[in-house]
Write an enzyme that holds these catalytic residues in place. Structure first.
Site, PDB file in Angstrom:
ATOM      1  N   SER A  16     -58.562   0.940 -11.167  1.00  0.00           N
ATOM      2  CA  SER A  16     -56.724   1.103 -11.580  1.00  0.00           C
ATOM      3  C   SER A  16     -56.436   2.278 -11.754  1.00  0.00           C
ATOM      4  CB  SER A  16     -56.804   0.048 -12.767  1.00  0.00           C
ATOM      5  OG  SER A  16     -56.731  -1.652 -12.066  1.00  0.00           O
ATOM      6  N   THR A  61     -58.336  -7.208 -17.894  1.00  0.00           N
ATOM      7  CA  THR A  61     -59.302  -7.552 -17.501  1.00  0.00           C
ATOM      8  C   THR A  61     -60.093  -8.176 -18.797  1.00  0.00           C
ATOM      9  OG1 THR A  61     -60.959  -6.429 -16.110  1.00  0.00           O
ATOM     10  CG2 THR A  61     -60.555  -5.030 -17.880  1.00  0.00           C
ATOM     11  N   LYS A  65     -58.183 -12.447 -19.744  1.00  0.00           N
ATOM     12  CA  LYS A  65     -57.805 -12.062 -19.411  1.00  0.00           C
ATOM     13  C   LYS A  65     -57.334 -13.768 -18.719  1.00  0.00           C
ATOM     14  CE  LYS A  65     -59.495  -9.939 -14.498  1.00  0.00           C
ATOM     15  NZ  LYS A  65     -59.909 -10.224 -13.633  1.00  0.00           N
ATOM     16  N   ASN A  86     -54.428 -11.349 -14.044  1.00  0.00           N
ATOM     17  CA  ASN A  86     -55.313 -10.006 -14.637  1.00  0.00           C
ATOM     18  C   ASN A  86     -53.171  -8.811 -14.362  1.00  0.00           C
ATOM     19  OD1 ASN A  86     -54.354 -10.829 -11.379  1.00  0.00           O
ATOM     20  ND2 ASN A  86     -54.971  -8.358 -10.861  1.00  0.00           N
ATOM     21  N   ASP A 105     -55.379 -11.248  -8.078  1.00  0.00           N
ATOM     22  CA  ASP A 105     -57.004 -11.449  -7.859  1.00  0.00           C
ATOM     23  C   ASP A 105     -56.976 -11.738  -6.360  1.00  0.00           C
ATOM     24  OD1 ASP A 105     -57.773  -9.989  -9.449  1.00  0.00           O
ATOM     25  OD2 ASP A 105     -58.381 -10.625 -10.672  1.00  0.00           O
ATOM     26  N   GLY A 131     -64.641 -15.765 -14.575  1.00  0.00           N
ATOM     27  CA  GLY A 131     -63.223 -15.012 -14.116  1.00  0.00           C
ATOM     28  C   GLY A 131     -63.021 -15.384 -12.703  1.00  0.00           C
ATOM     29  N   THR A 153     -76.698 -22.253 -14.704  1.00  0.00           N
ATOM     30  CA  THR A 153     -77.146 -24.028 -15.269  1.00  0.00           C
ATOM     31  C   THR A 153     -75.776 -24.705 -14.763  1.00  0.00           C
ATOM     32  OG1 THR A 153     -76.807 -22.515 -17.447  1.00  0.00           O
ATOM     33  CG2 THR A 153     -76.212 -25.341 -17.845  1.00  0.00           C
ATOM     34  N   LEU A 207     -67.517  -9.288  -3.926  1.00  0.00           N
ATOM     35  CA  LEU A 207     -66.353  -8.732  -5.080  1.00  0.00           C
ATOM     36  C   LEU A 207     -66.862  -7.062  -5.611  1.00  0.00           C
ATOM     37  CD1 LEU A 207     -65.596 -11.825  -4.490  1.00  0.00           C
ATOM     38  CD2 LEU A 207     -64.548 -11.703  -6.826  1.00  0.00           C
ATOM     39  N   TYR A 209     -68.078  -3.249  -5.113  1.00  0.00           N
ATOM     40  CA  TYR A 209     -67.337  -2.590  -4.425  1.00  0.00           C
ATOM     41  C   TYR A 209     -68.296  -0.725  -4.724  1.00  0.00           C
ATOM     42  CZ  TYR A 209     -64.209   0.285  -8.215  1.00  0.00           C
ATOM     43  OH  TYR A 209     -64.372   0.493  -9.161  1.00  0.00           O
TER      44      TYR A 209
END
Length: 247
Positions: A16, A61, A65, A86, A105, A131, A153, A207, A209
């Site tokens: 960010s 973050t 959140k 977020n 998001d 999250g 789990t 997700l 990068y």
């Protein structure tokens, strides 16, 4: 000077901060700054904006959140349904400070996934139950895609990795990694699933990068699947944040 920032703890490398400072430089946006605010407890959050009317927006973050929601005046529709925030818009008004929470998001994921979808991508497996999973599940629901969540789990709602048969993976053409497995520097990790069941009918979305191509994506690519990392999702959510802060 107007102020924006990111709260969380701990805060290391930040997409960010780098993104917004570069945006300000390229677009000639002046008298505004974006900084990192590592808060050891969420109770420190109000001190950022209470006495600073120039502070008009933050990103949120891990691990705040959900915890940050107790400080908000209002929530957008998607933030309320997802149960996580977020992005916060801060307004200093005559009758008090108004804080509105958003979840961008979901926007970033949906808009980056949609152009890649084919008619057969109607069932998904989501790996991880943190999250980010909530935003992904919200978007899949909007797109009319059935999904199952897979986590370490097993519960009445989630599958475990032990439940991942070849048939289940074959019949789930959309595979989404919401775990941190494979993130730099631990690039040799990936979710434990039968990768041999993946075919050219599959789309794998990670997700992560960094690295650009995780082991999860590499294994899918080797089987002929389409792949996508999380960079565009981050860019799209960052631009949506900017739009929200300045509307």
């Amino acid at each position: 000077m107007k102020q924006l920032g990111l709260i969380g703890y701990p805060l290391g490398h930040s997409f960010s901060k780098k993104y917004y400072l570069e945006k300000f430089r390229i677009e000639g946006i002046e008298n505004i700054d974006y900084d990192l605010y590592p808060l050891s407890t969420i109770q420190e959050f109000p001190s950022l904006y209470q006495d600073n009317p120039e502070f008009y927006g933050v990103n949120v973050t891990i691990p705040y959140k959900q915890e940050v929601m107790r400080y908000l005046t209002d929530l957008s529709v998607e933030a309320r349904e997802i149960g996580a925030v977020n992005c916060i818009q801060i307004r200093h008004e005559s009758d008090g400070i108004k804080l509105t929470g958003f979840n961008t998001d979901a926007h970033g994921f949906e808009k980056s996934l949609e152009p890649l979808l084919k008619p057969n991508h109607n069932r998904a497996l989501i790996f991880g139950n943190g999250g980010a999973t909530k935003a992904v599940a919200y978007s899949l629901k909007k797109l009319g895609i059935e999904y199952r969540i897979v986590s370490r789990t097993k519960t009445q709602y989630n599958l475990s990795y032990d439940d991942l048969s070849e048939e289940l993976v074959q019949n789930s053409p959309l595979l989404i990694n919401c775990t941190p497995l494979g993130t730099f520097p631990k690039t040799g990790e990936c979710p434990a699933l039968p990768y041999g069941a993946i075919s050219s009918d599959h789309l794998l979305y990670d997700l992560i990068y960094n690295p650009e191509e995780t082991l999860f994506l590499k294994k899918g690519k080797e089987r002929g699947a389409a792949i996508k990392n999380g960079y565009e999702m981050l860019v799209l959510q960052a631009e949506k944040n900017w739009e929200i802060w300045n509307q």
